[in-house]
Design an enzyme around this catalytic site. Structure first.
Site, PDB file in Angstrom:
ATOM      1  N   LYS A 129      31.322  52.127  39.010  1.00  0.00           N
ATOM      2  CA  LYS A 129      32.323  53.554  38.528  1.00  0.00           C
ATOM      3  C   LYS A 129      31.645  54.070  37.180  1.00  0.00           C
ATOM      4  CE  LYS A 129      36.215  52.282  41.438  1.00  0.00           C
ATOM      5  NZ  LYS A 129      37.483  51.494  41.528  1.00  0.00           N
ATOM      6  N   GLN A 173      41.824  48.546  38.218  1.00  0.00           N
ATOM      7  CA  GLN A 173      41.194  47.765  39.320  1.00  0.00           C
ATOM      8  C   GLN A 173      41.929  47.114  40.025  1.00  0.00           C
ATOM      9  OE1 GLN A 173      37.941  49.273  40.340  1.00  0.00           O
ATOM     10  NE2 GLN A 173      38.632  47.589  42.087  1.00  0.00           N
ATOM     11  N   ASP A 196      43.553  57.744  41.424  1.00  0.00           N
ATOM     12  CA  ASP A 196      43.392  57.039  42.637  1.00  0.00           C
ATOM     13  C   ASP A 196      44.355  57.411  43.703  1.00  0.00           C
ATOM     14  OD1 ASP A 196      41.631  55.125  42.643  1.00  0.00           O
ATOM     15  OD2 ASP A 196      42.832  53.637  41.154  1.00  0.00           O
TER      16      ASP A 196
END
Length: 369
Positions: A129, A173, A196
């Site tokens: 990422k 994460q 997200d």
């Protein structure tokens, strides 16, 4: 008389809507296949509210071994959906928009990531990422916390990023260590920065007709984008989603419904999952079980999107393991019409959608169009 007139008018509205819908979808497919080179649109999937129309019903006059009569034979016939190539095309579009934003506003999107612990897979995902951000011109920030950190430390880091105007996207994460309350921590992420797409409000708007979520979860969004760009018709098709997690399975099923598929969800307690799956035109699987879906599970000509990423031991591999999906790839390619590989299918698209969501967030924050 009035009832007949209202019904007739409603039917005319539906017919008109459907004509317009077909025209719009034709335009989407044209852009997806590259025939419209003038369009600067990064994603080809349309706003969800543009897909909503009146809900009017017309009148109608043991998993490892295939059962007898279901042997898989014949040459490979499935097209391979190249997620890596499609994601690269999307990232080029994002990089172009970031450069344009910097030129006109002097600012660029910012993404902040919190990584707790030292899971190898999580470290790899975060590294990918950060690299993708660098390649597209998006600023990135990373906070790394030890595996035994306290909940307050994670929440404090999140709160700092929530308040930082240069940060447009914030993510934690997953998975988190067991001693941390995942739900409590994720609820701290600001709705406007939850790239997200896990916020309950975003998920709720995804489920409700007439609503547009601020962000759509990255992996489901990537799956739909792959289908549309591959010319796959979703409307009216039977779809099966294997797995019902909040991260992939649930939002994928909701998103497919918003695109007018008839959706069934298969999970660990489903009876005869292979039978249900074998009736589907589109199969999206996110169970995390290596080679769960065998060739005999699939309807001939089905389109298969494999979200599963499972490490299996392989002494011949450089790292001692290789990645496989939920689908037995060697069998699926002899039955399906199209299938995503693992790796190189959904994974790159997930990161591309994360960058896309971050760019959208920055555009809103900076009032840039």
């Amino acid at each position: 008389m009035m009832r007949t007139t209202v019904t007739s008018l409603t039917q005319k509205m539906v017919v008109a809507w459907r004509k317009e819908f077909k025209r719009c979808m034709s335009s989407i497919v044209t852009r997806a296949t590259g025939k419209d080179k003038q369009s600067s649109q990064i994603l080809v999937s349309p706003p969800l509210v543009s897909l909503d129309f009146p809900e009017i019903w017309g009148s109608s006059s043991d998993h490892d071994n295939p059962p007898s009569g279901h042997e898989i034979c014949g040459p490979r016939t499935a097209a391979i959906i190249d997620g890596k190539s499609i994601a690269e095309e999307i990232r080029l579009g994002i990089a172009s928009e970031v450069r344009r934003m910097k030129e006109y506003t002097g600012r660029v999107p910012g993404l902040a990531v919190i990584l707790v612990g030292q899971r190898r897979d999580s470290e790899t995902y975060v590294r990918n990422k950060m690299k993708a951000c660098e390649e597209t011109g998006i600023n990135s920030s990373l906070v790394e916390l030890p595996d035994d950190c306290k909940e307050d430390e994670v929440i404090n880091a999140l709160s700092h990023f929530n308040e930082d105007p240069s940060v447009n996207g914030v993510l934690v994460q997953l998975p988190l260590p067991e001693h941390l309350d995942e739900e409590k921590i994720l609820n701290v992420v600001s709705l406007e920065k939850d790239v997200d797409g896990f916020h309950p409000e975003s998920m709720g708007n995804l489920a409700m007709r007439g609503r547009e979520p601020l962000f759509i979860s990255c992996t489901p969004k990537g799956c739909i984008e792959l289908l549309i760009r591959s010319g796959v018709t979703i409307t009216g098709k039977k779809a099966v989603v294997i797995g019902r997690s909040n991260i992939v399975g649930l939002p994928t099923s909701l998103l497919l419904q918003r695109h007018h598929a008839t959706v069934s969800i298969v999970h660990a307690l489903t009876k005869n999952p292979e039978q249900l799956t074998s009736e589907a035109d589109i199969v999206v699987t996110a169970a995390g079980v290596p080679n769960l879906v065998r060739g005999y599970w699939l309807k001939p000509g089905a389109v298969v999107v494999d979200v599963g990423t499972c490490p299996v031991e392989d002494p011949t591999a450089e790292l001692g393991y290789r990645l496989v999906g939920d689908v037995c790839f060697e069998e699926a390619v002899r039955v399906a019409s199209a299938v995503t590989p693992v790796p190189g299918g959904v994974g790159p698209m997930t990161i591309a959608m994360l960058l896309s969501n971050t760019l959208d967030s920055a555009k809103r924050a900076y009032e840039f169009t």
